[in-house]
Design a protein around this motif. Sequence first.
Motif, PDB file in Angstrom:
ATOM      1  N   UNK A   7     -16.554   2.215  31.462  1.00 28.53           N
ATOM      2  CA  UNK A   7     -16.126   3.602  31.626  1.00 28.53           C
ATOM      3  C   UNK A   7     -16.330   4.056  33.063  1.00 28.53           C
ATOM      4  N   UNK A   8     -17.460   3.702  33.645  1.00 30.92           N
ATOM      5  CA  UNK A   8     -17.743   4.074  35.032  1.00 30.92           C
ATOM      6  C   UNK A   8     -16.754   3.414  35.982  1.00 30.92           C
ATOM      7  N   UNK A   9     -16.409   2.147  35.737  1.00 25.02           N
ATOM      8  CA  UNK A   9     -15.451   1.445  36.588  1.00 25.02           C
ATOM      9  C   UNK A   9     -14.071   2.081  36.468  1.00 25.02           C
ATOM     10  N   UNK A  15     -10.458   7.956  40.206  1.00 22.40           N
ATOM     11  CA  UNK A  15     -10.781   8.784  41.374  1.00 22.40           C
ATOM     12  C   UNK A  15     -10.113   8.214  42.620  1.00 22.40           C
ATOM     13  N   UNK A  16     -10.089   6.904  42.768  1.00 15.96           N
ATOM     14  CA  UNK A  16      -9.431   6.283  43.926  1.00 15.96           C
ATOM     15  C   UNK A  16      -7.924   6.533  43.913  1.00 15.96           C
ATOM     16  N   UNK A  22      -3.182  12.187  46.510  1.00 17.44           N
ATOM     17  CA  UNK A  22      -3.362  13.493  47.133  1.00 17.44           C
ATOM     18  C   UNK A  22      -3.439  13.430  48.651  1.00 17.44           C
ATOM     19  N   UNK A  23      -3.504  12.234  49.191  1.00  8.48           N
ATOM     20  CA  UNK A  23      -3.592  12.081  50.636  1.00  8.48           C
ATOM     21  C   UNK A  23      -2.278  12.515  51.277  1.00  8.48           C
TER      22      UNK A  23
END
Length: 76
Positions: A7-9, A15-16, A22-23
């Motif tokens: 889940x964390x991965x 997020x990445x 959004x960049x």
Amino acid sequence: MTINKEYTADLTEVVRVEAVLNKSVSFTVCRLFTLDRQTFLTVVNFVATYLIITLQFTASEKPQVVAFKNNTRTTC
């Protein structure tokens, strides 16, 4: 409280991807104006609309009979 490593991965990957999407990326076209995402999408929208309208007019045109010459039809 333990957090699943998968889940964390997955969350880190999301997020990445959000950061990349959004960049703000922009280009300068011959130093005349900046071509950013908004300008690019506006141009693509204009071209797509123009092509659709042109195709509709082309599809709706019917050749008109102009005259008969030697028992053959000439069309415009």
